[in-house]
Design an enzyme around this catalytic site. Structure first.
Site, PDB file in Angstrom:
ATOM      1  N   PRO A  57       0.831  -1.225   0.000  1.00  0.00           N
ATOM      2  CA  PRO A  57       0.000   0.000   0.000  1.00  0.00           C
ATOM      3  C   PRO A  57       0.850   1.253   0.000  1.00  0.00           C
ATOM      4  CG  PRO A  57       0.065  -0.961   2.198  1.00  0.00           C
ATOM      5  CD  PRO A  57       0.878  -1.861   1.311  1.00  0.00           C
ATOM      6  N   CYS A  58       1.464   1.547  -1.125  1.00  0.00           N
ATOM      7  CA  CYS A  58       2.351   2.717  -1.198  1.00  0.00           C
ATOM      8  C   CYS A  58       1.561   4.000  -0.976  1.00  0.00           C
ATOM      9  CB  CYS A  58       3.047   2.746  -2.550  1.00  0.00           C
ATOM     10  SG  CYS A  58       2.020   2.185  -3.890  1.00  0.00           S
ATOM     11  N   HIS A  59       0.257   3.947  -1.153  1.00  0.00           N
ATOM     12  CA  HIS A  59      -0.549   5.158  -0.973  1.00  0.00           C
ATOM     13  C   HIS A  59      -0.619   5.550   0.489  1.00  0.00           C
ATOM     14  CE1 HIS A  59      -3.349   1.722  -0.767  1.00  0.00           C
ATOM     15  NE2 HIS A  59      -3.826   2.397   0.256  1.00  0.00           N
TER      16      HIS A  59
END
Length: 108
Positions: A57-59
């Site tokens: 989940p780079c966000h």
DNA sequence: GACATGACCCGCG
DNA sequence: CCGCGGGCCATGT
């Protein structure tokens, strides 16, 4: 076509990013510090390459200013808008400037 | 090994 | 608030 495997450094970044609890966010600096890397930019490089798209989940990773930062190679654009929406979906509320409340920052 | 790039950070004016 | 310059690390050519 070349199939390069993620370097140890990248794997470590993904591992740290992957263990971010839902509804929380972390900063590049925290990640870099935790990884023992004095440069936050190197961390951003790994995330931008992010081969583990929905896995990592780079966000949930934002800048030290608590701003959204970038997404899919863009620092602004519709992809960024998507990132914001994703965060809201996870329970992260942004203020009037697209910023994240400091209390939602996950500390390692 | 050198050069260039980058989803960054920090200080200064 | 905005722009400018330097730094620090990893990756790709």
């Amino acid at each position: 076509m070349k199939k390069r495997e993620p370097s140890e450094f990248e794997q470590r970044v993904y591992d740290a990013t992957r263990r971010i609890p839902k509804g929380k966010v972390t900063t590049y600096k925290l990640l870099a510090t935790e990884l023992g890397c004095g440069s936050n930019q190197a961390v951003g490089q790994a995330l931008k390459r992010n081969p583990f798209a929905p896995e990592v989940p780079c966000h949930r990773v934002v800048r030290t200013d608590l701003t959204i930062g970038g997404f899919y190679g863009q620092t602004e654009g519709r992809e960024i808008v998507r990132k914001k929406k994703m965060l809201q979906q996870e329970g992260v509320d942004l203020d009037g400037r697209g910023r994240v409340p400091a209390d939602l920052v996950f500390g390692y």
